[in-house]
Design a protein around this motif. Structure first.
Motif, mmCIF file in Angstrom:
data_model
loop_
_atom_site.group_PDB
_atom_site.id
_atom_site.type_symbol
_atom_site.label_atom_id
_atom_site.label_comp_id
_atom_site.label_asym_id
_atom_site.label_seq_id
_atom_site.Cartn_x
_atom_site.Cartn_y
_atom_site.Cartn_z
ATOM 1 N N UNK A 132 0.828 -1.215 0.000
ATOM 2 C CA UNK A 132 0.000 0.000 0.000
ATOM 3 C C UNK A 132 0.859 1.261 0.000
ATOM 4 N N UNK A 133 2.051 1.159 0.605
ATOM 5 C CA UNK A 133 3.018 2.265 0.609
ATOM 6 C C UNK A 133 4.278 1.763 -0.098
ATOM 7 N N UNK A 134 4.392 2.083 -1.388
ATOM 8 C CA UNK A 134 5.476 1.519 -2.203
ATOM 9 C C UNK A 134 6.851 1.900 -1.668
ATOM 10 N N UNK A 135 7.063 3.192 -1.347
ATOM 11 C CA UNK A 135 8.382 3.633 -0.890
ATOM 12 C C UNK A 135 8.800 2.914 0.388
ATOM 13 N N UNK A 136 7.862 2.789 1.317
ATOM 14 C CA UNK A 136 8.177 2.112 2.584
ATOM 15 C C UNK A 136 8.477 0.636 2.348
ATOM 16 N N UNK A 137 7.673 -0.001 1.493
ATOM 17 C CA UNK A 137 7.888 -1.423 1.207
ATOM 18 C C UNK A 137 9.210 -1.640 0.486
#
Length: 697
Positions: free
Chosen positions: A484-489
């Protein structure tokens, strides 16, 4: 007379330029769809392509055509058919159909199949690979093809390579889409294989049974000078070698092979040719053709090209440095660090995928370069060790260490490294030195897989590389597509995987004896020989990887296991038989003849000079007597162990017996024979020694 290179280059290749000139516009457009998008080639289009190809080939002097393929022998194969078609009136016409272009049926019974085919099951099929250009070689139109059995399994090296390239393309595009790159429609791996080789005089070569039968010297005392002076490396070329290289370049350029660099290598009589990189499939075809051309051109100059990985003991062996990268159809190199943070984030993900793939598949990479010849080469004299590790250079190492440890990046500022786009520094392209002891070294925008042997088909290593990276990219895409949060993943994935696989990164000296212990502590594999490596080939993780990627079936993998071990034993069998024959027919008779001469000299001396001691002769005879008796004993022992190895059981047990008992016995016999050689008078030596072979070109 100077060569017009632009005019010469590709003159014997039916490439896209020729196709565009000779094919109707709509036909070329249809063929281009096949080349670019992999669409099936319709028979009416194939007929028009075949006609134009035939007309062009005849203009180039061709009278025959062949489906040029790469069976599991590791070399190329071809069966020639003429263009001649008889007519009712007794005349002939020159014809070539689309059906003949697209599909052939050579005999498949005698090629290696790992037990998949019985001798009476002869049918096999060759299928045109339209992504590889046909070429005219010695009056024959050569059409690059895949080769499969009647039941559909791959019997060649090209088919799995094409499958692996497609697997990587599919998974890499998924990753690019996550970064918003919708314009890229295709990702291909590219390769530039640097080719090392030795050149020796043909007349001297013909006097060495071991070189003729095995490609390497089974005997040879160390010469007074070897490579210790480093005066061969990049030195001015011998005029005879210049003539050879000029002829080689002209021939390769005709075939559209981008021969770019040539020079003397470190060892006497050793040289290197490096091409410009191209797509992996084409590079593999061209390297096979390059090896064939090297040998043929050498013969034209009264020379012989040796492609064995270790033709001379105590000197550098010959490798084939496989420079591997990934590029989009838009020309973007996915292993280019980049100058912007956004590109760096993408680069770091692809880099992490390669790190993970190499660490988790050390066994498969080692297997991909395993051969009887390469076992002699790996581990010294500028060849990397059998332990698979990765070299990244200091700067890239620091970037990854910062990500792993969550610490500031030193010189680049006090920021904590995350994958947030605004804090990643640019990474210079040439931020690494070169580490000749590393099997897998990052060199700016590509990885140099240095473990490949000089005679090896690069299809195998690159099939493995493409497959393991594709498998890892699939894992990454599966995870990131759900985020859901690409940068965090993305940040979490890179940190996790870099940390988990940190053990495979090693920037130090791979020749240092302490590295063996350090690698073991890290949990890295040290698969010293081909049997050691092949013991892992059918591990469940490896079968799962290749079958899920659609590269090999489990049947094909089982056959490759049999073929590799059988070939290993066959090579050792030939070497042992050649060694025993040279001992009994060459070395011992030469020693006996010399001993007889020395004995007669001593007897005659004592007869002529009363009281003469002839101590020099006596001492020499005593040394030779001890050595020849020892050599006879070593030969008898080798013969016995060889027979036991051949009857050891299945293919793995036979290969293991060669490693554990036969090869050590071969070394013992050679040591004794090499001690005899310097004691013999020059005219009594049974064959040219190292001094002649290395310094008389």
């Amino acid at each position: 007379m100077s060569t017009n290179v632009p005019e010469l280059f590709g003159s014997m290749v039916f490439n896209q330029k020729v196709m565009k000139e000779r094919l109707p516009k709509e036909t070329f457009k249809a063929l281009k769809k096949t080349l670019d998008d992999g669409e099936p080639l319709k028979i009416d289009v194939a007929n028009q392509v075949a006609h134009a190809m035939k007309e062009w080939a005849i203009e180039k002097g061709a009278t025959h055509f062949t489906h040029w393929f790469q069976p599991l022998t590791g070399i190329t194969a071809e069966k020639h058919d003429s263009f001649i078609t008889p007519q009712d009136d007794g005349t002939v016409i020159m014809s070539f159909s689309g059906k003949e272009l697209v599909k052939g049926e050579p005999d498949a019974s005698s090629f290696p199949s790992g037990g998949r085919r019985a001798t009476f099951e002869a049918r096999g099929y060759t299928v045109w690979d339209p992504t590889a250009y046909p070429f005219v070689k010695e009056h024959t139109l050569c059409i690059p093809t895949a080769f499969c059995s009647y039941t559909g399994e791959a019997l060649d090296k090209k088919t799995p390579l094409l499958r692996s390239m497609e697997a990587l393309n599919k998974q890499a595009l998924r990753i690019l889409k996550l970064f918003g790159n919708e314009d890229a429609t295709h990702v291909a791996t590219t390769v530039g294989p640097e080719q090392e080789y030795f050149i020796v005089d043909q007349k001297l070569y013909s006097q060495r049974k071991d070189l003729r039968m095995t490609g390497r010297t089974l005997f040879g005392a160390k010469p007074s000078k070897g490579q210790e002076m480093d005066d061969q490396y990049f030195a001015a070329l011998n005029p005879r070698i210049v003539e050879y290289m000029e002829d080689l370049n002209d021939t390769l350029w005709k075939y559209g092979i981008l021969s770019k660099t040539e020079h003397n290598e470190v060892a006497p009589a050793q040289h290197e040719m490096a091409p410009i990189f191209t797509t992996t499939n084409l590079a593999a075809d061209q390297n096979q053709l390059t090896m064939e051309v090297m040998k043929k051109v050498a013969r034209r100059h009264g020379l012989v090209c040796l492609l064995h990985e270790k033709p001379f003991a105590g000197l550098n062996g010959s490798g084939k440095h496989n420079n591997w990268s990934m590029s989009t159809n838009l020309g973007e190199n996915l292993l280019e660090p980049g100058k912007t943070p956004e590109k760096n984030a993408q680069f770091l993900l692809f880099l992490t995928a390669v790190i993970k793939a190499v660490d988790e598949n050390q066994d498969l990479l080692r297997i991909s370069v395993a051969s009887a010849g390469n076992d002699h080469r790996l581990g010294a004299n500028e060849a990397p060790p059998a332990i698979i590790s990765m070299y990244l250079g200091d700067e890239l190492y620091a970037v990854l260490e910062s990500i792993k440890d969550g610490k500031p990046l030193g010189e680049h500022g006090a920021q904590k490294m995350t994958i947030g786009v605004d804090v990643l520094p640019p990474i210079p392209k040439d931020s690494t030195d070169r580490n000749r002891t590393s099997p897998f070294a990052f060199t700016g925008n590509k990885f140099e897989f240095r473990s490949c042997g000089s005679s090896l088909s690069i299809s195998g290593p690159n099939t493995t590389l493409d497959s393991i990276v594709a498998y890892t990219l699939r894992e990454f895409a599966d995870e990131l597509e759900k985020a859901t949060d690409f940068d965090a993943a993305l940040a979490e994935l890179i940190k996790r995987e870099v940390t988990k696989h940190w053990k495979v990164i090693f920037n130090g000296n791979g020749y240092d004896s302490s590295w063996i212990d350090e690698a073991e502590k890290r949990g890295l594999l040290n698969l010293r020989t081909l049997p050691d490596a092949m013991a892992h080939y059918l591990d469940s993780k490896n079968v799962k990887l290749f079958t899920e990627m659609g590269v090999y079936t489990d049947i094909e993998m089982n056959s490759h296991y049999e073929i590799k071990l059988e070939k290993y034993a066959q090579i050792l069998n030939i070497e042992v038989q050649t060694m025993l024959e040279m001992i009994s027919k060459d070395i011992l008779p030469a020693a006996f003849k010399y001993m007889d001469s020395v004995s007669k000299t001593a007897i005659d001396l004592k007869a002529v000079v009363p009281g003469a001691k002839a101590s020099a002769q006596s001492e020499l005879l005593s040394k030779l007597d001890t050595l020849v008796n020892s050599l006879a004993e070593k030969a008898a022992k080798l013969d016995k162990l060889h027979e036991a190895a051949q009857n050891a059981g299945d293919c793995m047990k036979i290969a293991r017996a060669y490693v554990d008992s036969v090869i050590p016995a071969m070394t013992e016999a050679r040591d004794v024979a090499d001690a005899i050689e310097p004691l013999l008078g020059e005219e009594y030596k049974p064959f040219p020694g190292y001094e002649d072979l290395l310094f008389r070109v």
